[in-house]
Design a protein around this motif. Structure first.
Motif, PDB file in Angstrom:
ATOM      1  N   LEU A 126       0.825  -1.210   0.000  1.00 43.30           N
ATOM      2  CA  LEU A 126       0.000   0.000   0.000  1.00 43.30           C
ATOM      3  C   LEU A 126       0.858   1.259   0.000  1.00 43.30           C
ATOM      4  N   VAL A 127       1.862   1.307   0.870  1.00 41.91           N
ATOM      5  CA  VAL A 127       2.711   2.492   0.975  1.00 41.91           C
ATOM      6  C   VAL A 127       3.496   2.702  -0.319  1.00 41.91           C
ATOM      7  N   ASP A 128       3.938   1.608  -0.928  1.00 40.40           N
ATOM      8  CA  ASP A 128       4.662   1.712  -2.192  1.00 40.40           C
ATOM      9  C   ASP A 128       3.804   2.393  -3.257  1.00 40.40           C
ATOM     10  N   GLN A 129       2.555   1.999  -3.349  1.00 44.86           N
ATOM     11  CA  GLN A 129       1.675   2.594  -4.351  1.00 44.86           C
ATOM     12  C   GLN A 129       1.262   4.012  -3.983  1.00 44.86           C
ATOM     13  N   LEU A 130       1.142   4.294  -2.696  1.00 43.25           N
ATOM     14  CA  LEU A 130       0.838   5.665  -2.277  1.00 43.25           C
ATOM     15  C   LEU A 130       2.001   6.602  -2.586  1.00 43.25           C
ATOM     16  N   ASP A 131       3.231   6.077  -2.450  1.00 41.09           N
ATOM     17  CA  ASP A 131       4.400   6.864  -2.873  1.00 41.09           C
ATOM     18  C   ASP A 131       4.350   7.108  -4.377  1.00 41.09           C
ATOM     19  N   ALA A 132       3.990   6.050  -5.123  1.00 41.88           N
ATOM     20  CA  ALA A 132       3.998   6.147  -6.584  1.00 41.88           C
ATOM     21  C   ALA A 132       2.970   7.139  -7.097  1.00 41.88           C
ATOM     22  N   CYS A 133       1.815   7.217  -6.414  1.00 43.88           N
ATOM     23  CA  CYS A 133       0.765   8.125  -6.891  1.00 43.88           C
ATOM     24  C   CYS A 133       0.912   9.529  -6.313  1.00 43.88           C
ATOM     25  N   PRO A 142       6.062  10.232   7.530  1.00 43.85           N
ATOM     26  CA  PRO A 142       6.129   9.210   8.595  1.00 43.85           C
ATOM     27  C   PRO A 142       4.843   9.113   9.419  1.00 43.85           C
ATOM     28  N   GLY A 143       4.260  10.273   9.750  1.00 44.72           N
ATOM     29  CA  GLY A 143       3.026  10.257  10.533  1.00 44.72           C
ATOM     30  C   GLY A 143       1.869   9.669   9.755  1.00 44.72           C
ATOM     31  N   MET A 144       1.783   9.963   8.449  1.00 46.69           N
ATOM     32  CA  MET A 144       0.714   9.419   7.623  1.00 46.69           C
ATOM     33  C   MET A 144       0.825   7.905   7.504  1.00 46.69           C
ATOM     34  N   VAL A 145       2.047   7.419   7.365  1.00 44.54           N
ATOM     35  CA  VAL A 145       2.256   5.965   7.285  1.00 44.54           C
ATOM     36  C   VAL A 145       1.879   5.304   8.602  1.00 44.54           C
ATOM     37  N   ARG A 146       2.250   5.947   9.727  1.00 45.38           N
ATOM     38  CA  ARG A 146       1.889   5.389  11.034  1.00 45.38           C
ATOM     39  C   ARG A 146       0.377   5.335  11.202  1.00 45.38           C
ATOM     40  N   ASN A 147      -0.319   6.389  10.759  1.00 46.79           N
ATOM     41  CA  ASN A 147      -1.774   6.401  10.886  1.00 46.79           C
ATOM     42  C   ASN A 147      -2.409   5.252  10.093  1.00 46.79           C
ATOM     43  N   ARG A 164      -4.482   3.607 -13.057  1.00 46.32           N
ATOM     44  CA  ARG A 164      -3.788   4.869 -13.248  1.00 46.32           C
ATOM     45  C   ARG A 164      -2.880   4.788 -14.478  1.00 46.32           C
ATOM     46  N   ARG A 165      -2.215   3.658 -14.630  1.00 48.25           N
ATOM     47  CA  ARG A 165      -1.306   3.513 -15.781  1.00 48.25           C
ATOM     48  C   ARG A 165      -2.096   3.481 -17.099  1.00 48.25           C
ATOM     49  N   ARG A 166      -3.261   2.791 -17.062  1.00 46.07           N
ATOM     50  CA  ARG A 166      -4.059   2.687 -18.283  1.00 46.07           C
ATOM     51  C   ARG A 166      -4.610   4.039 -18.700  1.00 46.07           C
ATOM     52  N   ARG A 167      -4.891   4.904 -17.742  1.00 46.52           N
ATOM     53  CA  ARG A 167      -5.425   6.221 -18.066  1.00 46.52           C
ATOM     54  C   ARG A 167      -4.322   7.242 -18.325  1.00 46.52           C
TER      55      ARG A 167
END
Length: 268
Positions: A202-209, A219-224, A253-256
């Motif tokens: 999840l975090v990997d894709q949130l970084d990507a987007c 860091p705080g968002m990931v902890r939450n 996202r990639r397709r669009r």
């Protein structure tokens, strides 16, 4: 005589107490009491001077399959006769009426009945007529009284409800069912390793987007997010679904072309 089919396959469970209905007025109520007894694992039923005689077909109609309890019920002329072979007798009583006897709650009575049963002694519980309950002479045959701690502004129970309360407490006094459990059906609670694997995805894709693009707050968002998923018992099936959600969002996202457009804007 009654045309019934026999009902549920009920039989005595251990040394359970006898339910004694004193001068019951309606056969329907006797049947409802048998139903309540069956729910709580009670089997032995005795009737003291039932108003309309016994047996009464209406009782079997309202017993909802607790027929064998009614089939085995015995009729007695008096409380003394119904309790003659018992070692201990309790009597339900909404109002003690100045009688000097121990007064138990339904839960306390159930615990005492269990202790009596373990000792190999036989016990019974008296329940009074629908209209007025047990009289003083009936309660004189009891070793202790049972009073249900319900709303003091409204203590009205019908006969079957009173039997149900005692049957429930009797059953629960020896029941090992945990007070709370998670029903997972075909799946099971996921291990921390599986949960960590999903959170990394999840975090990997949130970084990507770009959702975590605010570096100081990342860091705080990931902890939450971690706290959110650690709060409950996430199952393996739920994690598989969430993995699929995150993957499909990334593919969409990639397709669009969103990734490509963002890369062009930033010059990456």
């Amino acid at each position: 005589m009654t045309g019934r089919d026999g009902g549920a396959d009920l039989a005595p469970i251990g040394n359970s107490p006898v339910v004694i209905l004193v001068r019951p007025q309606l056969a329907d109520n006797v049947g409802a009491c048998a139903r309540a007894m069956a729910n709580g694992g009670l089997f032995h039923l005795r009737l003291v001077a039932p108003r309309d005689g016994w047996p009464q077909e209406a009782a079997w109609r309202t017993a909802s399959g607790a027929d064998r309890i009614l089939d085995a019920a015995t009729v007695h002329a008096s409380v003394a006769e119904a309790t003659a072979d018992l070692h201990r007798v309790l009597a339900t009583c909404p109002r003690p009426r100045h009688i000097v006897k121990p007064v138990l709650t339904a839960r306390g009575a159930a615990a005492e009945l269990r202790e009596i049963a373990v000792r190999g002694l036989r016990a019974g519980v008296l329940f009074g007529p629908e209209r007025a309950g047990l009289d003083n002479d009936d309660m004189a045959a009891a070793d202790a009284l049972v009073r249900f701690p319900l709303n003091p502004a409204f203590l009205s129970l019908n006969l079957a409800q009173a039997v149900m309360v005692m049957a429930y407490e009797w059953w629960m006094a020896d029941d090992a069912t945990p007070p709370r459990r998670l029903m997972t059906n075909e799946t099971q609670v996921a291990t921390k390793r599986r949960l960590d694997n999903f959170l990394a995805h999840l975090v990997d894709q949130l970084d990507a987007c770009g959702f975590l693009r605010n570096v100081p707050k990342r860091p705080g968002m990931v902890r939450n997010l971690r706290h959110l998923f650690q709060r409950g018992e996430v199952t393996e099936q739920e994690l598989r679904t969430l993995h699929g959600v995150v993957t499909e969002l990334a593919i969409g996202r990639r397709r669009r072309g969103r990734l490509e457009a963002e890369e062009q804007e930033t010059g990456v």
